[in-house]
Design a protein around this motif. Structure first.
Motif, PDB file in Angstrom:
ATOM      1  N   THR A 108     -44.187   6.514  10.980  1.00 42.27           N
ATOM      2  CA  THR A 108     -43.262   7.703  10.889  1.00 42.27           C
ATOM      3  C   THR A 108     -43.000   7.954  12.288  1.00 42.27           C
ATOM      4  N   THR A 112     -38.995   8.246  13.054  1.00 40.66           N
ATOM      5  CA  THR A 112     -38.141   9.388  13.718  1.00 40.66           C
ATOM      6  C   THR A 112     -37.667   9.037  15.171  1.00 40.66           C
ATOM      7  N   SER A 116     -33.806   9.170  15.962  1.00 42.58           N
ATOM      8  CA  SER A 116     -33.315   9.935  16.884  1.00 42.58           C
ATOM      9  C   SER A 116     -32.555   9.325  18.269  1.00 42.58           C
ATOM     10  N   HIS A 122     -32.248  15.274  17.546  1.00 35.74           N
ATOM     11  CA  HIS A 122     -33.570  15.071  16.850  1.00 35.74           C
ATOM     12  C   HIS A 122     -33.250  15.134  15.299  1.00 35.74           C
ATOM     13  N   TRP A 123     -33.941  14.320  14.476  1.00 37.57           N
ATOM     14  CA  TRP A 123     -33.680  14.350  13.235  1.00 37.57           C
ATOM     15  C   TRP A 123     -34.296  15.802  12.458  1.00 37.57           C
ATOM     16  N   LYS A 124     -34.961  16.412  13.136  1.00 39.27           N
ATOM     17  CA  LYS A 124     -35.369  17.874  12.337  1.00 39.27           C
ATOM     18  C   LYS A 124     -33.984  18.824  12.460  1.00 39.27           C
ATOM     19  N   TRP A 139     -30.281  11.675   8.141  1.00 35.16           N
ATOM     20  CA  TRP A 139     -31.171  11.410   7.238  1.00 35.16           C
ATOM     21  C   TRP A 139     -30.609  12.141   5.897  1.00 35.16           C
ATOM     22  N   LEU A 209     -39.521  10.599   5.104  1.00 35.48           N
ATOM     23  CA  LEU A 209     -39.019  10.055   6.226  1.00 35.48           C
ATOM     24  C   LEU A 209     -39.179   8.706   6.462  1.00 35.48           C
TER      25      LEU A 209
END
Length: 221
Positions: A108, A112, A116, A122-124, A139, A209
């Protein structure tokens, strides 16, 4: 303080300390008092709450610091799960579960970080530039439940539940194998299963993810 070399930034030094704590506690996990070992794990975990604040306060944010923070987290949690295998005297199923958890966390991290770097953000962070595309910076949009987990960078009840499970489930399993030393904890079994449930939530997020990242790789090929 920001004029110091980046590897010597205070938050980075804290990450080095957490890694040393992880190695030391693993080496001592079957020699020292189990209560003392768990206390050290909790202390090392709490350090994770302050390094980011220190980085922002002293203007010591860096890409190296972001990477070190994740690596220190994974090494700490991985060392705890290895300690559970030692405590279980090599129980096969516990070893398999520990291997699965440790491997998934590192995969993970790789997924990520690569995503990124590809997206340069950032993926969030949800991309609202096009409301018709429910994407998370490259994503696919996760299921509603996982969106609740990811919301506000995990700073929400579901996200905190997943983070709590990620950091403490291994400690509870370790304590389970040293039950006589933790008889003073009320509702031990309930608290352990709550923590494991939180780890399951984190496990679902990690699987999503990794699966999403793999889909992206296959589409690019």
């Amino acid at each position: 303080l920001s004029h110091h070399p980046i590897p010597l930034y205070l938050p980075n030094l804290i990450c080095y300390l957490r890694i040393l704590f992880s190695i030391y506690t693993l080496q001592q996990s079957d020699k020292s008092s189990p209560v003392w070992i768990v206390c050290l794990w909790i202390f090392a975990s709490l350090l994770d709450l302050i390094d980011g604040k220190i980085a922002r306060k002293f203007n010591q944010c860096s890409d190296l610091g972001i990477l070190l923070d994740i690596v220190a987290d994974n090494i700490l949690r991985g060392s705890i799960w290895i300690a559970t295998v030692i405590a279980s005297h090599g129980n096969t199923w516990n070893a398999i579960f520990a291997l699965l958890v440790i491997s998934l966390e590192w995969v993970t991290m790789m997924a990520t970080q690569l995503q990124s770097m590809k997206e340069n953000r950032h993926w969030k962070n949800k991309d609202d530039s096009d409301s018709t595309k429910q994407t998370y910076n490259g994503w696919d949009s996760p299921p509603i439940f996982l969106q609740l987990v990811f919301r506000n960078n995990f700073v929400n009840p579901f996200g905190c539940f997943a983070i709590y499970g990620s950091f403490t489930s291994g400690m509870w399993v370790y304590a389970f194998y040293h039950r006589d030393d933790f008889l003073w904890i009320p509702l031990f079994d309930i608290m352990m299963y709550v923590s494991i449930s939180g780890r399951f939530v984190a496990f679902c997020a990690e699987l999503w993810l990794c699966g999403n990242f793999l889909d992206g790789i296959l589409m690019d090929d």
